[in-house]
Design a protein around this motif. Sequence first.
Motif, short mmCIF file in Angstrom:
data_model
loop_
_atom_site.label_atom_id
_atom_site.label_comp_id
_atom_site.label_asym_id
_atom_site.label_seq_id
_atom_site.Cartn_x
_atom_site.Cartn_y
_atom_site.Cartn_z
N TRP A 1 0.84 -1.20 0.00
CA TRP A 1 0.00 0.00 0.00
C TRP A 1 0.88 1.25 0.00
N MET A 2 1.93 1.27 0.82
CA MET A 2 2.81 2.43 0.89
C MET A 2 3.52 2.67 -0.44
N THR A 3 3.94 1.59 -1.10
CA THR A 3 4.58 1.73 -2.40
C THR A 3 3.64 2.37 -3.40
N MET A 4 2.39 1.91 -3.40
CA MET A 4 1.40 2.44 -4.33
C MET A 4 1.15 3.93 -4.11
N ILE A 5 0.95 4.33 -2.85
CA ILE A 5 0.65 5.73 -2.53
C ILE A 5 1.87 6.63 -2.74
N TYR A 6 3.03 6.16 -2.30
CA TYR A 6 4.25 6.97 -2.38
C TYR A 6 4.58 7.37 -3.82
N THR A 7 4.45 6.42 -4.74
CA THR A 7 4.72 6.70 -6.15
C THR A 7 3.87 7.85 -6.65
N ARG A 8 2.59 7.83 -6.31
CA ARG A 8 1.65 8.84 -6.80
C ARG A 8 1.85 10.19 -6.10
N LEU A 9 2.17 10.16 -4.82
CA LEU A 9 2.41 11.42 -4.10
C LEU A 9 3.62 12.16 -4.65
N ARG A 10 4.66 11.43 -5.01
CA ARG A 10 5.86 12.07 -5.55
C ARG A 10 5.55 12.85 -6.82
N ILE A 11 4.77 12.24 -7.71
CA ILE A 11 4.43 12.93 -8.96
C ILE A 11 3.43 14.05 -8.69
N ALA A 12 2.49 13.80 -7.77
CA ALA A 12 1.48 14.82 -7.46
C ALA A 12 2.13 16.10 -6.96
N ARG A 13 3.19 15.98 -6.19
CA ARG A 13 3.87 17.17 -5.68
C ARG A 13 4.42 18.02 -6.83
N ASN A 14 4.91 17.38 -7.88
CA ASN A 14 5.41 18.13 -9.03
C ASN A 14 4.31 18.94 -9.70
N LEU A 15 3.09 18.43 -9.66
CA LEU A 15 1.99 19.12 -10.32
C LEU A 15 1.48 20.31 -9.52
N LEU A 16 1.64 20.28 -8.20
CA LEU A 16 1.14 21.37 -7.36
C LEU A 16 1.85 22.68 -7.64
N SER A 17 1.10 23.78 -7.65
CA SER A 17 1.70 25.11 -7.73
C SER A 17 2.46 25.38 -6.43
#
Length: 650
Positions: free
Chosen positions: A177-193
Amino acid sequence: MNKLTMRSADLTQDNIDKIAELFPSVITESRDNQGGIRRAIDFELLKQELSHFLVEGEKERYQVTWPGKKEAIVNANSSIEKTLRPVVQDSIDWENTKNLYIEGDNLEVLKLLQESYLNKIKMIYIDPPYNTGKDFIYNDNFREPTEEYLEQSGQVDEEGNRLFQNTESNGRFHSDWMTMIYTRLRIARNLLSDDGVIFVSIDEHEENNLTALMNSVFYEENRISKITWEKGRKNDSTFYSESVEYVLVYAKDKSLASKFGKWRAKKPGYDEVMNKFNSLRKKNNDNSQIEEGMKEFYKNLPDNHPAKEISHFFRVDNRGLYFGGDISSASTSIPDYEVIHPVTQKSVKKPSRGWGCIETEMKRRIAEDRVHFGIDETTIPLRKIYLHEAQDYVLTPVIYKDGRAASMTLKELLGGNYFENPKDVTVLKSFIEYVGCENGILLDFFSGSASFAQAVIQLNAEDKGNRKFIMVQLPQKTKEDSEAFKAGYKNICEIGKERIRRASKKIKEETGADIDYGFRVYRVDSSNMKDVYYTPDKLGQLNLDDVASNIKEDRSGEDLLIQVMLELGLELSLPMESKEIEGKTVHYIAGNSLIACFDSEITETVIKKVAEDQPLRVVFRDSSFRDDSARINVEELFKLLSPSTDIQVL
């Protein structure tokens, strides 16, 4: 001319290039999985470059780690050969809307959006799987063959995306579960202003792990709050009622989020109370009569009206509405002194705990008319607390909202119980208001029933905002024995899209607001390009047919256009127009931001007309030109007619 890669950004290579600029001595070479030579990092040398002392071996240090973390980093940084294809028939007001609904694996979608929405998303809200042992989570091991995966009790949706039920018997129950969420959070941070904020819902199963991951990705100093959401008492627990969920709130840069967000709010009903007070004051200068009018106003309000919470602000003086607060103090260090009643000129009765301030301060308050005296000296004075000075308050990180209300709202909207545990629209609206974005782009990449989209539309209708949403949802199949399946909803995306359609219609009928009620639908698919496009060196005798075209036969010019837009970093909501020029289809994005033509054998006349529009970028196919001389002629024409145009081919 430059050749487009037609794949998502390779973040690993981008990072290597950045390090190479700073530390060229740590760059080396290694072979990739295909045997090719690629630049790589000598990490031992890099560690030494970043240390004041000799680095020898591993040392214990504070870090968040688990089995699968390195795999998650690789998955987040690697590129994919995928694209988004337009689904116009499922869309509403395609030509004008700025909202997006994207069907597909959200990791792939986030990768595809990297160029177009880098640092552009004002707010992200997600409600990921809680890892209860009963829900499905994403499987990101794309190297595993589908057949082998299915043998391991996996699930594949209609588009081939792979899920698995993460049961507690799994030896890597929390790690997966942590692997799945961590991958997406890393990319999501790049998208945030830079001033962007992310809200993540979770319950007790993974709250601690999620907090550790959020601290790792967004940094602990950017933590804003942990909201506790009390959703109603449950009696199915042995100990305390398991009725609480949490929402972790982090900023990309907390200092910027604090400047632009609305983290303080007006007291409930403030505007309505002030409107009534101002109306009474215009009609009457007698403060006592205005007070009676305010009391009558509060009395006639429904019991659940928000203005009831400030009904104690009914007293009136020339400054405005106020209530009398306690003036006494628990301090024993303030000496006793005498206070004289302004009317009777007698000494006022002193509070049992003494005056709330020293004598000089009390005299100042009396002189400024900030003390409320009774009709005579027998009544203890009160401190005047004005509504206009106490109108705002710090938000509390506790929400009391029965979860059953959200389910009932969705049931009434769709006409049946088609989705379990939808999120509450009113709560999501409040989150959006906290962030303070009236014109930003908002993203939910675990969209579910699309509650967040409805919240955006509802809030836009109420405050005339211009917020745009991007919803991302895996087309996970509904169970064949479910009400949703029997009602015709074959997957969750169909439920979400229908919710947006019906909610938009209802909001428009109720408010009449002139806002964006539409949405463009896109779907994740394999690249438009054949394998030969990516590995031309592997073209053998048996692949000669592929030389005729490196584009898949079932793909349209619109399909190619979207993949080009993704690579060039253009938003998917930009205006699109197609024109016929001498029998050739020419696509225009946002005027002349991008002009593309994917037809074969484009004539010089067509090239000239395109160049005359002074495009910032222009894209053709290799096969658009008969030979190398025709290609060179195109470059010369643009040098003459539009020298600043960036020419690309695929």
